[in-house]
Design a protein around this motif. Structure first.
Motif, PDB file in Angstrom:
ATOM      1  N   VAL A 161      16.618   8.430  -2.198  1.00  0.00           N
ATOM      2  CA  VAL A 161      17.583   7.381  -1.856  1.00  0.00           C
ATOM      3  C   VAL A 161      18.977   7.982  -1.987  1.00  0.00           C
ATOM      4  CG1 VAL A 161      18.413   5.074  -2.415  1.00  0.00           C
ATOM      5  CG2 VAL A 161      16.007   5.627  -2.734  1.00  0.00           C
ATOM      6  N   THR A 162      19.674   8.118  -0.874  1.00  0.00           N
ATOM      7  CA  THR A 162      20.960   8.814  -0.888  1.00  0.00           C
ATOM      8  C   THR A 162      22.153   7.902  -0.671  1.00  0.00           C
ATOM      9  OG1 THR A 162      20.734   9.271   1.474  1.00  0.00           O
ATOM     10  CG2 THR A 162      19.898  10.946  -0.055  1.00  0.00           C
ATOM     11  N   ALA A 163      21.895   6.606  -0.479  1.00  0.00           N
ATOM     12  CA  ALA A 163      23.008   5.691  -0.221  1.00  0.00           C
ATOM     13  C   ALA A 163      22.654   4.305  -0.742  1.00  0.00           C
ATOM     14  CB  ALA A 163      23.325   5.626   1.274  1.00  0.00           C
ATOM     15  N   PRO A 164      23.656   3.521  -1.115  1.00  0.00           N
ATOM     16  CA  PRO A 164      23.383   2.138  -1.534  1.00  0.00           C
ATOM     17  C   PRO A 164      23.090   1.277  -0.308  1.00  0.00           C
ATOM     18  CG  PRO A 164      25.738   2.534  -1.528  1.00  0.00           C
ATOM     19  CD  PRO A 164      25.090   3.849  -1.218  1.00  0.00           C
ATOM     20  N   ALA A 165      22.381   0.183  -0.513  1.00  0.00           N
ATOM     21  CA  ALA A 165      22.028  -0.714   0.594  1.00  0.00           C
ATOM     22  C   ALA A 165      22.885  -1.965   0.534  1.00  0.00           C
ATOM     23  CB  ALA A 165      20.556  -1.086   0.510  1.00  0.00           C
ATOM     24  N   GLU A 166      23.087  -2.569   1.695  1.00  0.00           N
ATOM     25  CA  GLU A 166      23.808  -3.841   1.757  1.00  0.00           C
ATOM     26  C   GLU A 166      22.855  -5.023   1.808  1.00  0.00           C
ATOM     27  OE1 GLU A 166      25.704  -4.444   5.744  1.00  0.00           O
ATOM     28  OE2 GLU A 166      24.931  -2.414   6.093  1.00  0.00           O
ATOM     29  N   ALA A 167      21.563  -4.730   1.975  1.00  0.00           N
ATOM     30  CA  ALA A 167      20.554  -5.785   2.014  1.00  0.00           C
ATOM     31  C   ALA A 167      19.252  -5.226   1.468  1.00  0.00           C
ATOM     32  CB  ALA A 167      20.362  -6.301   3.441  1.00  0.00           C
ATOM     33  N   VAL A 168      18.375  -6.121   1.022  1.00  0.00           N
ATOM     34  CA  VAL A 168      17.107  -5.691   0.448  1.00  0.00           C
ATOM     35  C   VAL A 168      15.992  -6.628   0.910  1.00  0.00           C
ATOM     36  CG1 VAL A 168      17.564  -6.995  -1.676  1.00  0.00           C
ATOM     37  CG2 VAL A 168      15.836  -5.199  -1.684  1.00  0.00           C
ATOM     38  N   GLY A 189      16.179  -0.861  14.201  1.00  0.00           N
ATOM     39  CA  GLY A 189      17.285   0.089  14.088  1.00  0.00           C
ATOM     40  C   GLY A 189      17.939   0.131  12.737  1.00  0.00           C
ATOM     41  N   ALA A 190      17.315  -0.465  11.715  1.00  0.00           N
ATOM     42  CA  ALA A 190      17.902  -0.478  10.374  1.00  0.00           C
ATOM     43  C   ALA A 190      17.972   0.938   9.800  1.00  0.00           C
ATOM     44  CB  ALA A 190      17.093  -1.370   9.443  1.00  0.00           C
ATOM     45  N   ASP A 191      19.013   1.196   9.060  1.00  0.00           N
ATOM     46  CA  ASP A 191      19.139   2.437   8.311  1.00  0.00           C
ATOM     47  C   ASP A 191      18.485   2.191   6.953  1.00  0.00           C
ATOM     48  OD1 ASP A 191      19.800   4.743   7.021  1.00  0.00           O
ATOM     49  OD2 ASP A 191      21.956   4.345   6.929  1.00  0.00           O
ATOM     50  N   VAL A 192      17.188   2.499   6.861  1.00  0.00           N
ATOM     51  CA  VAL A 192      16.443   2.243   5.622  1.00  0.00           C
ATOM     52  C   VAL A 192      16.863   3.281   4.586  1.00  0.00           C
ATOM     53  CG1 VAL A 192      14.172   2.046   4.557  1.00  0.00           C
ATOM     54  CG2 VAL A 192      14.529   1.252   6.910  1.00  0.00           C
ATOM     55  N   THR A 193      17.607   2.836   3.583  1.00  0.00           N
ATOM     56  CA  THR A 193      18.127   3.761   2.575  1.00  0.00           C
ATOM     57  C   THR A 193      17.028   4.302   1.674  1.00  0.00           C
ATOM     58  OG1 THR A 193      18.602   1.937   1.044  1.00  0.00           O
ATOM     59  CG2 THR A 193      20.355   2.594   2.570  1.00  0.00           C
ATOM     60  N   SER A 223      21.040  -2.352  13.832  1.00  0.00           N
ATOM     61  CA  SER A 223      21.683  -1.037  13.951  1.00  0.00           C
ATOM     62  C   SER A 223      22.870  -0.930  12.991  1.00  0.00           C
ATOM     63  CB  SER A 223      22.164  -0.811  15.382  1.00  0.00           C
ATOM     64  OG  SER A 223      21.073  -0.712  16.264  1.00  0.00           O
ATOM     65  N   GLY A 224      22.891   0.174  12.240  1.00  0.00           N
ATOM     66  CA  GLY A 224      23.991   0.406  11.305  1.00  0.00           C
ATOM     67  C   GLY A 224      23.900  -0.361  10.014  1.00  0.00           C
ATOM     68  N   ARG A 274      22.373  -1.008   6.407  1.00  0.00           N
ATOM     69  CA  ARG A 274      21.685  -0.255   5.353  1.00  0.00           C
ATOM     70  C   ARG A 274      20.760  -1.205   4.573  1.00  0.00           C
ATOM     71  NH1 ARG A 274      25.390   0.285   2.034  1.00  0.00           N
ATOM     72  NH2 ARG A 274      27.080  -0.666   3.230  1.00  0.00           N
ATOM     73  N   VAL A 275      19.460  -0.924   4.638  1.00  0.00           N
ATOM     74  CA  VAL A 275      18.460  -1.833   4.074  1.00  0.00           C
ATOM     75  C   VAL A 275      17.552  -1.086   3.102  1.00  0.00           C
ATOM     76  CG1 VAL A 275      16.581  -3.445   4.582  1.00  0.00           C
ATOM     77  CG2 VAL A 275      18.504  -3.210   6.190  1.00  0.00           C
ATOM     78  N   LEU A 276      17.343  -1.671   1.946  1.00  0.00           N
ATOM     79  CA  LEU A 276      16.404  -1.147   0.952  1.00  0.00           C
ATOM     80  C   LEU A 276      15.112  -1.951   1.030  1.00  0.00           C
ATOM     81  CD1 LEU A 276      15.763   0.523  -1.723  1.00  0.00           C
ATOM     82  CD2 LEU A 276      16.615  -1.508  -2.937  1.00  0.00           C
ATOM     83  N   VAL A 277      13.968  -1.268   0.963  1.00  0.00           N
ATOM     84  CA  VAL A 277      12.669  -1.933   0.878  1.00  0.00           C
ATOM     85  C   VAL A 277      12.152  -1.772  -0.545  1.00  0.00           C
ATOM     86  CG1 VAL A 277      10.290  -1.986   1.700  1.00  0.00           C
ATOM     87  CG2 VAL A 277      12.161  -1.559   3.310  1.00  0.00           C
ATOM     88  N   LEU A 278      12.018  -2.901  -1.232  1.00  0.00           N
ATOM     89  CA  LEU A 278      11.544  -2.908  -2.620  1.00  0.00           C
ATOM     90  C   LEU A 278      10.155  -3.530  -2.631  1.00  0.00           C
ATOM     91  CD1 LEU A 278      12.355  -2.373  -5.632  1.00  0.00           C
ATOM     92  CD2 LEU A 278      13.007  -4.784  -5.730  1.00  0.00           C
ATOM     93  N   SER A 279       9.145  -2.720  -2.881  1.00  0.00           N
ATOM     94  CA  SER A 279       7.758  -3.171  -2.810  1.00  0.00           C
ATOM     95  C   SER A 279       7.207  -3.464  -4.202  1.00  0.00           C
ATOM     96  CB  SER A 279       6.909  -2.093  -2.124  1.00  0.00           C
ATOM     97  OG  SER A 279       5.544  -2.414  -2.188  1.00  0.00           O
ATOM     98  N   LEU A 280       6.677  -4.680  -4.372  1.00  0.00           N
ATOM     99  CA  LEU A 280       6.032  -5.063  -5.623  1.00  0.00           C
ATOM    100  C   LEU A 280       4.543  -4.748  -5.543  1.00  0.00           C
ATOM    101  CD1 LEU A 280       7.782  -8.503  -6.280  1.00  0.00           C
ATOM    102  CD2 LEU A 280       8.496  -6.216  -6.963  1.00  0.00           C
TER     103      LEU A 280
END
Length: 313
Positions: free
Chosen positions: A201-208, A109-113, A82-83, A85-91
């Motif tokens: 994509v409207t926000a940067p992620a803290e994890a990927v 509960g991830a905020d998927v950016t 929860s809270g 911010r996670v990016l999903v980068l698909s190869l």
């Protein structure tokens, strides 16, 4: 003198001998030999039926294991991200199980950016120079920082560095990337068919989470596998990166990370993310990354440290 009548008699004798042989042979086969063959066929038929039943049983067990993992996810995951911010980068090699990974992150509960799908064109070594030029032109109309981009002539590495810059949090003290700059860079690569995004994509992620798969096998496989590693290295900047892969052999991304003493310190890998169990573990590994700043290697391969991460109470 040998005449036609002699030939006829000879041929008749030959065919008569063959007929007698067939009759005698058939009679013999109707005895012990036929019984033995019949018994062998029956045994093989039973063995085949038992093997078919064993395969069906194993398939059923696998389905139940997948169902069990899905139900456990409902218990274990909600609220764990929860809270965050996670990016999903698909190869390209990981496309088949990207959706499953994404659903687990959302369950947690991830905020998927955003979800960014890199295309085969991005990996193709023939486009090296074009990617180098695009990295410069995509950033030029914006204020996206380019001073830290690699300058070694590797197009995938340079473009990956730029994408990581606009998609992930900036280091402390650095000027943040604006939403307009982020859109401009993504549009440049999207218009050139190097990537697609599912949503804006409207926000940067803290994890990927980098979703990958099997290694390449074509004539350019060595260069493509190298490019995949370059992508992961450039996105390894936030202290929260997980590679959700399929298998850990043959030179794929999971195998390379696990074979590198430096990358294993910061990048977590899962070698069975093509299964529900692996997708659950992918999310747990990301929780570990974000709460403990700890990387781990998980899955069913020989190079995995364990099946699942050990999380703090």
């Amino acid at each position: 003198m040998i005449n036609f009548r002699y030939h006829v008699v000879s041929l008749t004798a030959v065919f008569l001998a063959l007929a007698i042989g067939l009759v005698v042979g058939t009679a013999a086969l109707n005895g012990p030999v036929a019984d033995s063959l019949r018994e062998t066929v029956n045994e093989l038929r039973k063995d085949n039926q038992q093997m078919r039943q064993a395969v069906q049983s194993m398939q059923r067990e696998l389905e139940l294991e997948e169902d069990f993992a899905a139900e456990m996810a409902q218990v274990m995951l909600p609220g764990t991200l929860s809270g965050k911010r996670v990016l999903v980068l698909s190869l390209p090699t990981g496309r088949d199980h990207t959706e499953g990974v994404l659903k687990m992150l959302q369950l947690a509960g991830a905020d998927v950016t955003g979800r960014v799908d890199l295309q085969d064109k991005f990996i193709n070594p023939e486009n090296n120079n074009d990617l180098l030029e695009l990295a410069v032109t995509a950033a030029r109309p914006t204020s996206a920082p380019t001073a830290g981009l690699p300058g070694n002539g590797h197009g995938v590495e340079t473009s990956s560095a730029l994408l990581a810059t606009v998609l992930l949090d900036q280091p402390a003290g650095a000027e943040p990337v604006t939403e307009a700059d982020r859109r401009a860079v993504l549009a440049a690569y999207g218009n050139a068919n190097y990537l697609t995004t599912s949503d804006r994509v409207t926000a940067p992620a803290e994890a990927v989470v980098v979703v990958s798969g099997q290694p390449y096998v074509d004539k350019d496989s060595a260069k493509k596998d190298e490019s995949v590693v370059k992508i992961a290295e450039q996105f390894d900047r936030t202290g929260g990166i997980v590679v959700a892969g399929n298998g850990s052999a043959g030179g794929n991304l999971v195998a390379f990370v696990r074979g590198d003493a430096v990358l294993t310190q910061t990048i977590s890998t899962i070698d069975n993310a093509n299964t529900v169990q692996g997708q659950l573990v992918t999310t747990l590994a990301l929780v570990q990354q974000l709460t403990e700043r700890k990387a781990g290697q998980y899955g069913v391969g020989d190079s995995a440290a364990s099946l699942v991460p050990r999380l703090p109470q």
